[in-house]
Design a protein around this motif. Sequence first.
Motif, mmCIF file in Angstrom:
data_model
loop_
_atom_site.group_PDB
_atom_site.id
_atom_site.type_symbol
_atom_site.label_atom_id
_atom_site.label_comp_id
_atom_site.label_asym_id
_atom_site.label_seq_id
_atom_site.Cartn_x
_atom_site.Cartn_y
_atom_site.Cartn_z
ATOM 1 N N LEU A 114 0.835 -1.207 0.000
ATOM 2 C CA LEU A 114 0.000 0.000 0.000
ATOM 3 C C LEU A 114 0.867 1.253 0.000
ATOM 4 O O LEU A 114 0.635 2.185 -0.788
ATOM 5 N N GLU A 116 3.983 1.545 -0.958
ATOM 6 C CA GLU A 116 4.677 1.634 -2.243
ATOM 7 C C GLU A 116 3.768 2.263 -3.299
ATOM 8 O O GLU A 116 4.190 3.134 -4.074
ATOM 9 N N GLN A 117 2.517 1.828 -3.308
ATOM 10 C CA GLN A 117 1.565 2.314 -4.304
ATOM 11 C C GLN A 117 1.180 3.776 -4.056
ATOM 12 O O GLN A 117 1.001 4.549 -5.004
ATOM 13 N N ILE A 118 1.050 4.158 -2.791
ATOM 14 C CA ILE A 118 0.725 5.552 -2.460
ATOM 15 C C ILE A 118 1.844 6.476 -2.937
ATOM 16 O O ILE A 118 1.605 7.522 -3.544
ATOM 17 N N SER A 121 1.838 6.728 -6.784
ATOM 18 C CA SER A 121 0.636 7.248 -7.449
ATOM 19 C C SER A 121 0.538 8.765 -7.344
ATOM 20 O O SER A 121 1.100 9.380 -6.437
ATOM 21 N N LEU A 126 -7.128 6.927 -2.874
ATOM 22 C CA LEU A 126 -6.435 5.742 -2.372
ATOM 23 C C LEU A 126 -6.989 4.461 -2.994
ATOM 24 O O LEU A 126 -6.486 3.371 -2.702
ATOM 25 N N PRO A 129 -4.177 2.473 -5.099
ATOM 26 C CA PRO A 129 -3.179 1.851 -4.227
ATOM 27 C C PRO A 129 -3.745 0.740 -3.343
ATOM 28 O O PRO A 129 -3.137 -0.328 -3.212
ATOM 29 N N THR A 132 -4.726 -2.418 -5.427
ATOM 30 C CA THR A 132 -3.535 -3.164 -5.830
ATOM 31 C C THR A 132 -2.964 -3.953 -4.653
ATOM 32 O O THR A 132 -2.611 -5.132 -4.790
ATOM 33 N N ALA A 133 -2.877 -3.311 -3.494
ATOM 34 C CA ALA A 133 -2.337 -3.979 -2.309
ATOM 35 C C ALA A 133 -3.210 -5.170 -1.921
ATOM 36 O O ALA A 133 -2.691 -6.257 -1.605
ATOM 37 N N LYS A 160 -6.302 10.477 0.182
ATOM 38 C CA LYS A 160 -4.929 10.492 0.687
ATOM 39 C C LYS A 160 -4.765 11.617 1.716
ATOM 40 O O LYS A 160 -4.139 11.430 2.761
#
Length: 205
Positions: A114, A116-118, A121, A126, A129, A132-133, A160
């Motif tokens: 999560l 990593e994706q935040i 992006s 959110l 992210p 995906t997580a 976010k």
Amino acid sequence: MANAEGEKPLRKIGEAFKDLAAVVNSETLELEVGPFSHACSLVSPLFGCLGIAFKFAELDYVAKVGDLAEVSKSIATLQTLVDRDVESNCVRKAGSHTRNLLRVKRGIDMVRVLFEQIIASEGNSLKGPASTAYAQVFAPYHGWAIRKAVAAGMYALPTKAQLLKRLNEDEATARIEMENYIASSAAVILYVDKLFLSRELGLDW
């Protein structure tokens, strides 16, 4: 859930996992159950901050971290914990400490992905992210009903900006703490994976 004024949950998490990673990276020390369960307990509020989509994860994660905290009173290291369950032939039984360890590991891995994706992006949503997580870490082990419920809950995620406000962080400080957690948790996750794989227990159950 808002945090008390001045509290920095991300910093606490980052520092705790940095300590765990130092033990793991020493390659001479075994990871103790107590410090591990304490660091994992600091992650619990993050699931609460994500709302209904991850309520199932929060409840499951908190219960299993609690089990590890309790067993830390009688079992010193994660290695001993797994070995005792192997000897008792109860590794895969529901409620076993080893099974709970595997579930907790997935929880901290989900947060790692999560973050990593935040970081990767753009924008304030959110949903990408978090989706995906979830898909990467939890979905392979969940039935259709749970996956459907989580997908519906994704629409109720905070933005976010709302998440950072709840965590008492701005974008710059949050990024630093998230990067710290990503690096240190990766080492800890790898350590736990090796405990399973070296005993030929596998990770897909």
